[in-house]
Write an enzyme that holds these catalytic residues in place. Structure first.
Site, PDB file in Angstrom:
ATOM      1  N   GLY A   1       0.662  -1.038  -0.002  1.00 13.23           N
ATOM      2  CA  GLY A   1       0.072   0.599  -0.038  1.00 13.23           C
ATOM      3  C   GLY A   1       0.683   1.307  -0.145  1.00 13.23           C
ATOM      4  O   GLY A   1       1.970   1.639  -0.531  1.00 13.23           O
ATOM      5  N   SER A   2       0.419   2.522   0.928  1.00 22.48           N
ATOM      6  CA  SER A   2       0.981   3.504   0.446  1.00 22.48           C
ATOM      7  C   SER A   2       1.977   3.617   1.821  1.00 22.48           C
ATOM      8  O   SER A   2       3.123   4.261   0.945  1.00 22.48           O
ATOM      9  CB  SER A   2       0.337   5.051   1.000  1.00 22.48           C
ATOM     10  OG  SER A   2      -1.183   4.477   0.874  1.00 22.48           O
TER      11      SER A   2
END
Length: 631
Positions: A325-326
């Site tokens: 993810g981020s």
């Protein structure tokens, strides 16, 4: 009268001839017997004396004492304890069926155990006993001794078994031991591994340090009677104990991190020293009790562990793979900066989505973040900025930067079962999926989604390499090892990395680190609620949420949210961090499986564990070990 005498003489002659034949035959037999006796008792006396002595005297190998395992402060993690066990000898299985039936009457053996005993008794030689049952209580010992006359070849032996004082707290790191299997013998010709009492490392450090922990066999010479029972011990040579191992793990921090994870079903926490690579804590929840394997796990216990949906046997820290993810956005930022397709002042627009053909790639913030530079985009986790940064850098540069930061490959930690996860490339997609790489794939990769996966350990490695100024530090679990005759001493503290440099531009690293600091310490940061007041414990971090199931627009209209989904369909929550900000020493990565939101779920765990680590500062703490060693 004359005829009678003639017939009588003929009979007498016939008798005499027969007597001579029988006498000759007897003489030949007696001569042969005397010759054989002479051969056995005179000519071959040495050979048969040796054979008789071998039947009377057995030479048996002694399993060495296994090396012990300690945490970095000298707290025991794997030790040996005395173990009364019933042993049996058999001459290639003679009388094995009757013996097993009698043992069944004493111990109430299960069917599987009876089959094992019969198999091992039929394969064993009289010189090497097999294990009937271990960890006997006093009542079982007494019952066995009482029935000893009916159990030829069975005796009580005092050995050692493995004990794990910390139970499931250290289960995935230390691992456990078990019976030696055929696959364990591959590439090893140590005769001690043939002993029925020998145990072999199966998982964790017990497996990775097996050859050091095992030691070298001793030998005992015993006199036995006709049924193989030991009459007396004639000679003994003790074996060489295995080496003791001092791990990098700080048990206090390991326990603290485990407690922080208790309210969540499943997940992982990894803490690294960014200078040395020492693994300070490596938590995978839930765990299991390794002592059940050391004593012999039952079929019911084994099935319960395998059927548990939270996978307690799975070391999620090194083998759990998740979309980062981020938390991956630092990789994209560095790839774009190093490729000079953006600079620290480049501002890119975010209207809430970015179009590629007729497809819209949305930002997590509806309406968008407006115009941001790279450090602001990290702080606010702007998806659109990193879609565009990844597009400009290209898949090859992004993938190369990710590999330099530790993704897509197994580390040098050495624990069995570590996964390389997946850092996708053009070649990988063509080979695995049979399709060429697309721009949309690059967009997804730029924010750590799509085909990209990582382990918690890899996320900690990435964070450590960014925090330490771009040095290729490798994770390490072994602080020191030494034989029992040697002093087990930790190495002196280090303040600077000795690993090779990744040759990243210091200015680019500073920009990325500033963005990570702003995540926590700026009012615009996605984790500003985690900010700490004590200046000496100020830290930097990055939140992340990994999608498991996409909620469609129609489902949103129906009121379906992450919280309303079944547990196994909710997003994973991620958080990476390092501190102190001004002089980084520790990095931490947290993944809470199906925890929904990185900042809200994984973030507080990462903050608390990192701050606790900074307070304790295990890299400079050896006082407890010195006290332990002096006792």
């Amino acid at each position: 009268m004359k005829n009678f005498r003639k017939g009588d003489g003929e009979r007498s002659g016939l008798f005499t001839r027969r007597a001579l034949v029988l006498g000759g035959a007897q003489a030949v037999l007696m001569t042969a017997l005397a010759g054989r006796l002479y051969q056995l008792q005179v000519v071959e006396t040495d050979r048969f004396s040796t054979m008789a002595e071998e039947n009377r005297i057995n030479m048996r190998l002694l399993a060495p004492s296994r090396g012990q395992i300690f945490d970095r402060s000298g707290v025991p993690l794997a030790v040996n304890r005395n173990n009364f066990r019933a042993m049996a000898t058999s001459d290639r299985g003679r009388g094995a069926d009757l013996l097993v039936e009698r043992l069944d009457q004493i111990f109430s053996l299960g069917e599987a155990e009876k089959i094992r005993l019969l198999r091992e008794l039929r394969r064993s030689r009289s010189a090497q006993p097999i294990v009937v049952r271990e960890n006997l209580g006093w009542e079982e010992v007494a019952r066995l001794e009482f029935n000893a006359p009916d159990l030829p070849g069975v005796f009580i032996d005092l050995g050692q078994s493995r004990d794990y004082p910390e139970g499931d707290l250290m289960s995935h790191i230390v691992g456990y031991t078990g019976r030696v299997a055929d696959e364990d013998l591959a590439g090893r010709d140590d005769p001690v591994l043939q002993l029925a009492t020998m145990r072999f490392g199966k998982k964790g450090v017990e497996r990775s340090l097996e050859d050091d922990l095992r030691g070298r066999a001793g030998a005992v010479q015993v006199e036995v009677n006709a049924v193989g029972r030991v009459v007396r011990e004639l000679d003994r040579t003790e074996g060489q104990p295995g080496a003791n191992a001092l791990l990098t793990i700080d048990l206090d921090i390991q326990r603290f991190a485990t407690e922080k994870m208790k309210e969540h079903k499943s997940g992982s926490v990894v803490v690294l020293d960014v200078v040395t690579g020492d693994v300070i804590a490596m938590v995978s929840t839930p765990g299991f009790d390794p002592s059940t394997f050391a004593r012999g796990i039952t079929q019911t216990e084994w099935r319960d562990l395998l059927d548990n949906p939270e996978r307690p046997l799975h070391n999620k820290a090194i083998a759990g793979v998740y979309p980062p993810g981020s938390t991956y956005k630092m990789v994209t930022a560095l790839a774009a900066l190093e490729a000079k397709v953006i600079d620290p002042w480049t501002r890119l627009p975010c209207a809430g989505f970015l179009e590629l053909g007729n497809i819209k790639f949305h930002c997590w913030l509806k309406g968008g973040h407006g115009s941001t530079n790279v450090s602001e985009a990290i702080a606010m986790s702007c998806d659109c900025f990193f879609y565009e940064a990844a597009r400009r850098a290209g898949i090859d540069r992004v993938s190369d930067m990710a590999q330099r930061l530790g993704f897509g490959k197994v580390s040098e930690l050495g624990l069995p079962g570590e996964s390389a996860a997946n850092q996708p490339t053009r070649a990988w997609k063509q080979e695995k999926i049979g399709k060429p790489w697309q721009h949309g794939d690059t967009f997804n990769l730029g924010i750590g989604q799509g085909y990209m996966t990582a382990t918690p350990l890899q996320l900690a490695i990435m964070t450590a390499r960014i925090a330490n100024g771009g040095y290729e530090v490798q994770p390490n679990l072994l602080l020191a090892k030494a034989t029992p005759r040697e002093e087990l001493v930790p190495p002196p503290p280090r303040t600077k990395p000795t690993a090779p440099s990744l040759r990243l531009n210091p200015q680019h690293l500073a920009i990325v680190r500033q963005g990570m600091s702003d995540v926590v310490n700026s009012s615009q940061g996605t984790a500003n609620a985690l900010r700490v007041k004590q200046a000496e414990f100020t830290f930097a971090g990055k939140t992340g949420t990994a999608q498991v199931k996409r909620i469609t627009e129609r489902e949103r209209e129906m009121g379906i949210t992450q919280a309303s989904l079944p547990w196994h369909l909710r997003h994973h929550a991620l958080f990476v961090c390092y501190g102190p900000v001004d002089n980084p020493r520790y990095a931490c990565a947290v993944i809470v499986e199906h925890g929904q939101a990185g900042g809200a779920t994984a973030g507080p765990i990462g903050r608390d564990v990192l701050v606790e680590t900074m307070k304790r500062d295990p890299s400079r703490r050896t006082d407890r070990f010195k006290k332990m060693a002096s006792r």
